[in-house]
Write a protein that holds these residues in place. Structure first.
Motif, PDB file in Angstrom:
ATOM      1  N   GLU A 410      41.550  36.650  35.468  1.00  0.00           N
ATOM      2  CA  GLU A 410      42.360  37.310  34.447  1.00  0.00           C
ATOM      3  C   GLU A 410      42.898  38.653  34.964  1.00  0.00           C
ATOM      4  O   GLU A 410      44.060  39.006  34.721  1.00  0.00           O
ATOM      5  CB  GLU A 410      41.514  37.521  33.192  1.00  0.00           C
ATOM      6  N   GLN A 411      42.085  39.392  35.693  1.00  0.00           N
ATOM      7  CA  GLN A 411      42.518  40.669  36.238  1.00  0.00           C
ATOM      8  C   GLN A 411      43.630  40.488  37.262  1.00  0.00           C
ATOM      9  O   GLN A 411      44.624  41.229  37.269  1.00  0.00           O
ATOM     10  CB  GLN A 411      41.333  41.393  36.879  1.00  0.00           C
ATOM     11  N   ALA A 414      46.798  39.914  35.496  1.00  0.00           N
ATOM     12  CA  ALA A 414      47.361  41.154  34.953  1.00  0.00           C
ATOM     13  C   ALA A 414      48.000  41.995  36.044  1.00  0.00           C
ATOM     14  O   ALA A 414      48.965  42.730  35.783  1.00  0.00           O
ATOM     15  CB  ALA A 414      46.257  41.949  34.244  1.00  0.00           C
ATOM     16  N   GLU A 415      47.504  41.880  37.258  1.00  0.00           N
ATOM     17  CA  GLU A 415      48.045  42.666  38.374  1.00  0.00           C
ATOM     18  C   GLU A 415      49.191  41.970  39.093  1.00  0.00           C
ATOM     19  O   GLU A 415      49.692  42.475  40.102  1.00  0.00           O
ATOM     20  CB  GLU A 415      46.911  42.967  39.357  1.00  0.00           C
ATOM     21  N   ALA A 419      50.434  34.882  39.314  1.00  0.00           N
ATOM     22  CA  ALA A 419      51.566  35.020  38.385  1.00  0.00           C
ATOM     23  C   ALA A 419      52.781  34.269  38.910  1.00  0.00           C
ATOM     24  O   ALA A 419      52.878  33.983  40.098  1.00  0.00           O
ATOM     25  CB  ALA A 419      51.912  36.485  38.213  1.00  0.00           C
TER      26      ALA A 419
END
Length: 419
Positions: A410-411, A414-415, A419
């Motif tokens: 998840e981190q 977010a970064e 993605a």
């Protein structure tokens, strides 16, 4: 497991990291996934596979509403993404490159069809990944191949068909060359699937992987052996023939009766003097067909303009489907030119179970897709899963295969890494 401990599908148990995109790569990896391999498609929201937005043949427009359907919104990946998984990695990020390497380390094969050097510059070329996984099979597909003066040339189906010499032979005698598009992608993609599976068999036997450099233009050129031989030995440049055949006559597409916005047509191919006599009999033995110039194939080839005109006059007021039945019954190869709706309603395809109802993601209903065209007696293949949403398999790959913690995944999302 099937009888004798064999996998249920031919490539079940094989894991492939799929960097491919557009039609050549999409069709190649569709062959892998249709045969049972686990294809993990790596893509990014920053660089989507054009198939996700390409309308393709599968996309449809709702003419009554004036809006594009769900299938249009999803694009051609609905067809070429069947049975695949998808993860997202932003390959501009070094940490994403390291994650990609970890996926490769637990896989059997890598497939890609970028221009030569693209993945090498990202640190994901053959020389790097062979160190990560010594048994890896790595196939690169590009327009002109990985070396030579044209290696960096851009190329899609119409371009490498033209480069191969194929397009120069495609079209009518009195017209320009015709671009040979979609079949070019399929031919190259199928060749990629074939040779990579051969390399995989060797890797399973020896424990040693290898790199495959496939040039799409050479794939098409390899189908023109007779044309190259004729030029080499006789100095003849093959002419465009339209629907005609160099050794058979009649051989063409003729008008027939029936209502369709594209017209109705029937294809007839006569390959011998015996079949010609059968066709003449089916036509009711008209006086013109008994002329000596039509008796043997040499004369029919020399008089094709008249022959095609006469046959077209005979077929023009007859139903193409009924005419096919009559000609097939006497041993003459003939069939209507099928439109998509004809193919969809084909009793032959229905009898073979060629169509499958496939669920669309997010409870969007179902759609009808063509199943793999082969039938294995012991290891059946089928459409088991629809095309994946982008990143649909992130949890499975990163958490289950690689053993990463959910919070870490998840981190990284977010970064902008996952993605």
């Amino acid at each position: 497991m099937a009888d004798g401990g064999l996998p249920k599908r031919p490539l079940e148990g094989v894991r492939i990291v799929d960097f491919t995109h557009v039609l050549v790569g999409g069709y190649c990896s569709l062959m892998w996934s249709s045969l049972g391999a686990e294809c993990i498609k790596i893509e990014s929201s920053a660089r989507r596979d054009p198939l996700r937005s390409r309308s393709g043949r599968a996309a449809a427009q709702d003419r009554t509403q004036g809006q594009m359907s769900v299938r249009r919104a999803r694009g051609g990946l609905d067809e070429f993404g069947l049975n695949k998984r998808s993860i997202t990695l932003n390959l501009r990020e070094p940490r994403a490159i390291e994650l990609a390497k970890r996926v490769v380390a637990v896989s059997d094969m890598v497939g890609e069809n970028f221009r030569p050097g693209v993945l090498e510059r990202r640190g994901l070329g053959w020389e790097v990944l062979r160190e990560v996984n010594p048994g890896l099979v790595y196939i690169s597909m590009s327009a002109g191949g990985g070396f030579g003066p044209d290696r960096e040339d851009a190329g899609y189906a119409s371009v490498f068909a033209a480069m191969s010499g194929f397009s120069s032979m495609w079209g009518y005698e009195d017209g320009p060359p015709v671009l040979f598009r979609l079949p070019s992608d399929m031919c190259a993609g199928a060749m990629g699937a074939f040779v990579s599976i051969a390399a995989l068999v060797r890797a399973r036997r020896t424990g040693k992987g290898q790199h495959i450099d496939l040039a799409n233009r050479e794939t098409l050129a390899s189908y023109l052996g007779d044309a190259f031989l004729d030029y080499s030995y006789n100095g003849r440049v093959p002419a465009r023939r339209g629907n005609r055949h160099p050794a058979w006559a009649p051989h063409g597409v003729y008008p027939s009766a029936g209502e369709h916005e594209g017209g109705r047509w029937i294809t007839i191919a006569v390959t011998s003097d015996e079949e010609w006599l059968a066709l003449v009999g089916a036509m009711g033995a008209p006086e013109w067909a008994g002329a000596p110039r039509f008796e043997h194939v040499e004369g029919r080839l020399a008089n094709q303009d008249e022959l095609d005109r006469r046959i077209g006059e005979w077929t023009a007021d007859q139903d193409c489907f009924e005419l096919m039945e009559r000609l097939q019954a006497v041993g003459v190869a003939a069939t209507p030119v099928g439109y998509p709706e004809d193919v969809a309603a084909s009793p032959q395809l229905e009898a073979r179970g060629s169509w499958r109802e496939v669920p669309l993601p997010n409870d969007e209903g179902t759609t009808r897709w063509f199943s793999p065209p082969w039938r294995f007696s012991k290891t059946p293949t089928d459409i088991l899963e629809p095309a994946p949403e982008m990143g649909e398999a992130n949890h499975y790959v990163f958490c289950e295969l690689l053993g990463m913690d959910e919070d870490e995944v998840e981190q990284l999302g977010a970064e902008g890494v996952i993605a």
